[in-house]
Design an enzyme around this catalytic site. Structure first.
Site, PDB file in Angstrom:
ATOM      1  N   THR A   1     -41.431  12.559  -0.198  1.00 52.74           N
ATOM      2  CA  THR A   1     -40.540  12.531   0.903  1.00 52.74           C
ATOM      3  C   THR A   1     -40.186  10.784   0.877  1.00 52.74           C
ATOM      4  O   THR A   1     -41.067  10.140   1.070  1.00 52.74           O
ATOM      5  CB  THR A   1     -40.789  12.944   2.292  1.00 52.74           C
ATOM      6  OG1 THR A   1     -40.630  14.353   1.805  1.00 52.74           O
ATOM      7  CG2 THR A   1     -39.878  12.676   3.060  1.00 52.74           C
TER       8      THR A   1
ATOM      9  N   ARG B   1      17.055  15.306  -0.290  1.00 53.27           N
ATOM     10  CA  ARG B   1      16.388  15.807   1.216  1.00 53.27           C
ATOM     11  C   ARG B   1      15.068  15.906   1.487  1.00 53.27           C
ATOM     12  O   ARG B   1      14.566  16.042   2.337  1.00 53.27           O
ATOM     13  CB  ARG B   1      17.167  17.253   1.449  1.00 53.27           C
ATOM     14  CG  ARG B   1      18.509  17.008   1.798  1.00 53.27           C
ATOM     15  CD  ARG B   1      19.439  18.520   1.848  1.00 53.27           C
ATOM     16  NE  ARG B   1      18.224  19.406   2.837  1.00 53.27           N
ATOM     17  CZ  ARG B   1      18.402  20.733   2.729  1.00 53.27           C
ATOM     18  NH1 ARG B   1      19.059  21.237   1.844  1.00 53.27           N
ATOM     19  NH2 ARG B   1      17.768  21.296   3.629  1.00 53.27           N
TER      20      ARG B   1
ATOM     21  N   ARG C   1     -42.430   4.581  -2.076  1.00 55.15           N
ATOM     22  CA  ARG C   1     -42.113   3.951  -1.002  1.00 55.15           C
ATOM     23  C   ARG C   1     -43.392   3.235  -0.430  1.00 55.15           C
ATOM     24  O   ARG C   1     -44.277   3.152  -1.073  1.00 55.15           O
ATOM     25  CB  ARG C   1     -42.085   5.008   0.093  1.00 55.15           C
ATOM     26  CG  ARG C   1     -43.138   6.225   0.150  1.00 55.15           C
ATOM     27  CD  ARG C   1     -43.118   7.178   0.966  1.00 55.15           C
ATOM     28  NE  ARG C   1     -44.277   7.773   1.386  1.00 55.15           N
ATOM     29  CZ  ARG C   1     -44.105   9.056   1.577  1.00 55.15           C
ATOM     30  NH1 ARG C   1     -43.401  10.102   1.501  1.00 55.15           N
ATOM     31  NH2 ARG C   1     -45.573   9.701   1.751  1.00 55.15           N
TER      32      ARG C   1
END
Ligand code: UD1
Ligand code: MG
Length: 446
Positions: free
Chosen positions: A406, A15, A423
């Protein structure tokens, strides 16, 4: 006297409509059969035998994760509960002491109940059956008692109208001396309405030999078995209700208890505050005085005392937060140690990393831990300032007291006290924007 457990788990669970064997479906993050095993732990069983049938290979795999792992035997054809128990005979050969039979799909038998059964055994009964008063006895086996003596159990299919009117039912849990149990099963035939070897027939077999049998009673809720997905949902809800109530009793604040989901092994200390809609997967410990804010998901992690997690945080396996750590919104942490008082507050992924005490990790930081083949570690020291939007390309190390600018992509180690800038340098073109847009507008109008 040693005790041994036999856990019946061969049923197909048709079931459930599942490819997974029924006993591997989970309640509170643990397979059903594990709940039965944990209840049995109270008896400090010497041998534990799990009788698997349908999906035995999958059951064996699941069992391998457990410590100690029970022995798995198979019942290839499901010929009845007595036949299932018989499959454990060899695994228990030479075992002295009691065997207790549990069902793998019945997760809520309480340890105290099993202790009461062993007490009844010590008091002299040869066979002890766990019974209950059923509100609606349905198709359960009925206990036929004469005074305190259990004379036999009659299965619903074989019962007369008078017997069906009895509301004392059999839970299926049985305790007896192991060798007596197997001897009694030898007397059990399959001449009944189901054509099965009923374990319940050992009671009559015991009485025929002049042995005694008795019933110990428990709350009906303990005997709840899982046969369908809706039973599974009911079992989950029952577990959660109890786990929440226990947490509240233990001094945890749950602001909206009905919205917090706990695991079978969740540990939460005193004075922890859990805000609404928090999910605890398996393996979570939260120390005293921490706060888990709304909509957070935690699994396999440790949250130190006084830490604040969330809202909307995700702590994955191996996240180890020391005391007073702050983990804020939309932060995911996996397999990483975060030192005392460190802060990772916004929109960040920290994986396979360590972060020292008091370090601040800026918004939008990512530990780039995966190169497509292997995972690498990021080590960030103490008192570091990681600038917002830093990509830390692992393996990489940022020394104590260092900082990253950052927007940096950090690909090589940063010495203690240094600043890494990774960066392109900013270039301002005077008047460029004004002239650029003027040109575009002129083009549109021509
Ligand atoms: C059984 C009891 C019944 C009791 C009820 C409680 C018997 C004959 N009847 O009935 O008195 O009131 O449980 O729920 O024992 N299993 C196997 N191999 C088998 C058959 C069963 O491993 O060949 C396992 C099932 O997976 C299940 C448990 O034994 O975990 C009980 O079997 P089930 O078929 O549900 O028995 P019931 O008819 O419910
Ligand atoms: Mg059943």
């Amino acid at each position: 006297m040693p005790t041994h457990l036999i856990v019946l788990a061969a049923g197909q669970g048709t079931r459930m409509k599942s490819d997974l064997p029924k006993v591997l479906h989970t309640v509170a993050g643990a397979p059903l059969f594990v709940h039965a095993l944990r209840a049995g732990d109270v008896l400090a069983p010497e041998r534990v035998v799990l009788v698997a049938g349908h999906g035995a290979d999958a059951v064996k795999k699941a069992v391998a994760d457990l410590d100690p792992a029970p022995q798995v035997v198979t019942q290839d054809e499901q010929l009845g509960t007595a036949h299932a128990v018989l499959q454990a005979r060899e695994a228990l050969s030479g075992a002295t002491g009691d065997a207790i039979v549990l069902y793998g799909d019945t997760p809520f038998i309480r340890p105290e109940t099993l202790e009461r059964m062993t007490k009844a055994r010590r008091a002299g009964a040869h066979v002890v059956v766990l019974g209950f008063h059923a509100a609606d006895p349905g198709r359960y086996g009925r206990l036929i008692l004469e005074e305190d003596q259990l004379e036999r159990i009659v299965e619903w299919k074989d019962a007369s109208e008078t017997e069906r009117a009895i509301t004392l039912c059999n839970s299926g849990v049985v305790a007896a001396d192991a060798s007596v149990l197997f001897d009694l099963i030898d007397d059990v035939g399959n001449d009944n309405a189901a054509g099965e070897y009923y374990l319940t027939d050992i009671v009559a077999a015991a009485r025929r030999r002049g042995l005694t049998a008795t019933a110990v009673f428990c709350d009906e809720a303990e005997t709840m078995g899982v046969n369908s997905r809706s039973d599974l949902a009911v079992a989950e809800a029952a577990f959660q209700d109890r786990a929440r109530a226990t947490a509240l009793e233990d001094g945890v604040t749950l602001v909206a208890p009905e919205t917090v989901f706990l695991s079978h092994d969740t540990v939460i200390g005193r004075d922890v505050v859990v805000e609404p809609h928090v999910v605890f997967g398996p393996g979570v410990t939260v120390e005293t005085g921490a706060t888990i804010r709304a909509f957070s998901h935690l699994e396999g992690c440790h949250v130190g005392s006084g830490a604040i997690v969330g809202p909307y945080a995700r702590l994955r396996p191996g996240a180890e937060l020391s005391n007073d750590v702050r983990v804020g919104n939309f932060v995911e942490i996996k397999n990483a140690e975060i030192g005392d008082g460190a802060k990772v507050n916004h929109l960040t992924y920290i994986g396979d990393a360590s972060i020292g005490a008091r370090t601040n990790v800026g918004a939008g930081t990512v530990t780039c831990n995966y190169d497509g083949v292997l995972k690498h570690r990021t080590e960030i020291g103490a008192d570091v300032f990681i600038g917002s939007d830093t990509m830390l390309v692992a393996p990489v190390r940022v020394g104590d007291g260092a900082m990253t600018a950052t927007g940096s992509v950090v690909t090589s180690d940063v010495p203690d006290g240094a600043m890494a800038v990774g960066r392109a340098r900013q270039l301002n073109k005077p008047d460029f924007a004004r002239r650029f847009f003027a040109r575009l507008r002129a083009a549109r109008e021509s």
